[in-house]
Scaffold this active site. Sequence first.
Site, PDB file in Angstrom:
ATOM      1  N   GLU A  41      36.444  -6.277  23.898  1.00 22.16           N
ATOM      2  CA  GLU A  41      35.523  -6.273  25.033  1.00 22.16           C
ATOM      3  C   GLU A  41      34.130  -6.696  24.586  1.00 22.16           C
ATOM      4  OE1 GLU A  41      34.045  -2.935  28.354  1.00 22.16           O
ATOM      5  OE2 GLU A  41      35.080  -2.313  26.530  1.00 22.16           O
ATOM      6  N   LYS A 116      36.173  -7.058  34.573  1.00 22.36           N
ATOM      7  CA  LYS A 116      36.573  -5.654  34.427  1.00 22.36           C
ATOM      8  C   LYS A 116      36.477  -4.960  35.780  1.00 22.36           C
ATOM      9  CE  LYS A 116      35.584  -1.632  31.464  1.00 22.36           C
ATOM     10  NZ  LYS A 116      34.757  -1.153  30.333  1.00 22.36           N
ATOM     11  N   CYS A 156      39.465  -2.588  28.684  1.00 21.89           N
ATOM     12  CA  CYS A 156      39.196  -1.204  28.275  1.00 21.89           C
ATOM     13  C   CYS A 156      39.570  -0.180  29.346  1.00 21.89           C
ATOM     14  CB  CYS A 156      37.736  -1.057  27.848  1.00 21.89           C
ATOM     15  SG  CYS A 156      37.470   0.318  26.682  1.00 21.89           S
ATOM     16  N   SER A 309      18.898  18.870  -1.985  1.00 23.35           N
ATOM     17  CA  SER A 309      18.509  20.283  -2.050  1.00 23.35           C
ATOM     18  C   SER A 309      19.405  21.103  -2.958  1.00 23.35           C
ATOM     19  CB  SER A 309      18.547  20.883  -0.647  1.00 23.35           C
ATOM     20  OG  SER A 309      19.880  20.935  -0.170  1.00 23.35           O
ATOM     21  N   GLY A 310      20.552  20.543  -3.320  1.00 24.06           N
ATOM     22  CA  GLY A 310      21.543  21.341  -4.021  1.00 24.06           C
ATOM     23  C   GLY A 310      22.488  22.038  -3.067  1.00 24.06           C
TER      24      GLY A 310
END
Length: 568
Positions: A41, A116, A156, A309-310
Site C-alpha cells: 500500500e 481503497k 489493506c 546507568s547499570g
Amino acid sequence: MKIAIAQINPTVGDLSGNAQRILEAAIQAADLGADLVLTPELSLCGYPPRDLLMRPSFITKTKRQAEALAKALPSDLSVLVGIAEDNPSAAMQGQKPIFNSMALLQSGKVKEVFHKRLLPTYDVFDEDRYFESGTKASSFLLQAERESIHVGVTICEDLWNNETFWGKRTYSINPTQELVENGVDLVVNLSASPYVYAKQVLREDMIAHEAKQHQRAIVYVNQVGGNDDLIFDGQSVAFNRQGELVCRAAAFSTDLKLVNFDIDKQDLQPAVIETTLLAADAEIWSALVLGVKDYARKCGFRKAVIGLSGGIDSALVSAIAAEALGPQNVLGVLMPSPYSSKHSISDAEQLAKNIGIPTETIPIGQLMSGYEKTLDDLFKGTESDVTEENLQSRIRGNLLMAVSNKFGHLLLTTGNKSEMAVGYCTLYGDMNGGLAVIADVPKTRVYSICRWLNRKQALIPNNIITKPPSAELKPGQVDQDSLPDYEILDDILERLVQKQQSADDIVAAGHPAATVEKVVRLVTRSEFKRRQTPPVLKVTDRAFGMGWRMPIASQWSLELSAESDKSK
C-alpha cells in the site's frame, strides 16, 4: 501464472528512491518469470505519509513518478504500485481530494487505478482525514501469452471486514465478497499493516478464513521497515482456496517470493514458507532492532548515544542499538553521582564490554553541588524532596543532549512502558532524546527479553537482571519504594491501558483496591509527561504514541469513579 510478492522497505517521501526499489524488485521478478508483481500500500510514496498528503505538489510528483516508473519497467510485466491519486469529483461534491490507490503499470503506461474502499480511523490510522473511499469493486484481467486470470484488488483494510470471522461488521460493505460475486479467480491484498506483537497470527487466521469461506486464493503483501514510530514486519503470505498457507515471506526484512497460480485448478501451488513464527521475545526484539535501524537511517543518523546507568532498561536499549547500528556506532555515557553504587558502574562497564560499545565517563557530583548551591537561597527553609532527586536526571539529560548536539548522535531514551504509564520518569532528564526505544515495552517484558538474549551467552550481566531495580537518586532507593512490584503493576496497566477496564473490574480481578487507585491516579496525572516524550516505537496495540489521544487538562479519571459510585 507466476505472481511475485515484492516485500519492500519504502521511505516516506522518497519518490525516486522508492521507485528504484520497486524497479529492482520487478527486474528480479521478471528474471524469475513473473507475470505480475505486487507491492505494498502506498509503496511509491511510503506509508504513512500523513500530512504530506495535503500538499498538492506531493500528489502531482507521485503521479509523475508512477508514469516514469511505468516506462522503466520490463514491457511484458504487470506491476501494482501504491499511490495517492487525485479525486476529480472533490471540488463539486465536497469529497476528500485524493484516493488511496493502486496503479496497474503495464506496457509502459499507467493502465488502471483502483481505489481503497474501507478507510480505517482508529488507533494510529486516520485515513478519513485525507482520503475519499472508492465506490466500486476493483479487478482486472491479467493476460500472459494465451492465458488469463481475473484478479480482484483489495487494499489493506478492505480485507478486514469479514462478519463471520469478527462476529460483527465494522463497515457496511465487504469488498472481498463483492469481488467473489463478480467472479474473480484470485484476490490480492496490498497492505501497510503496522507491527503489533502477535498480530501475524491474527492476520493468518483471518486470511485463511476468508480464503476458505469464499473458495478463492488470496495473496497478501505487506510493507516492511520502520517509519517514525511505526514498524512494519513484512511476513507477506499466500493462502490457497482451501485456506492453507502456501507461502510466507521473511519477517522484519525485505524479501521477494514467487507463487504460481494454476489456471486449470484455479488455485495457488505450494511455494516457499519462511520459518515458523517467532517466539514473543524474539519477535519484539527483531521489531525494535528494525525500528531503531530505520529511524536512524531514514533520519540521517549514523551513530547513537545512550546514558548507561547499570540498570536493565539502558542495558536492553544499548543491546538493541548495537545490533541495529553496529556496536562501534553506539556511545555509552556513564554519569555516576555520589549516590551511584559501585556495582552500577561496574555493571555498566561490563555490559559495554560484552556488547562491544565504547564508553565515556562524566561524573556529575560537582555539577549537583553547583546546582544545589545556586538554588540555596531560593529553596531556604524547604525540605529536600523529589526536586533535588530530579536535578540528577536533568543534569544527565543536559549532558547527553550536549553530546548529541556536538557529535550529531541520535540520543536514545531508555524508559520503559511501565515507567511512562505512571510518570516514573523525569521531564528534561531521562526523557530527553530523539527516539523512545522501549517506551511501549512493559518492565516485565524488558526482563524477559534480556533473559532471552542471554540464552546462549551472558550478554547482559547477570547482576543487572537479578538486582532490585533502582533509579539511584537517593541513598538506598529502589523502584518498589514508590511503585508496586512490577508483576503486579504491569498486570494492572495492561488491564487499564490496553483492555480499557475500570478500577472496579481490576479490583474484581484480584488486585487490592488501594493499589489500583494509586496506579490509576498516577496514570491519569502523568498525561502531560507522555505528551512530551520522543516518538515511541510501537509494539503493542495501545502504545503511548499517535494512537493515544488522552486530554491533559481534564477532570475525568481513568478509574471511571462516577460509574463505580453508581454501582455501589
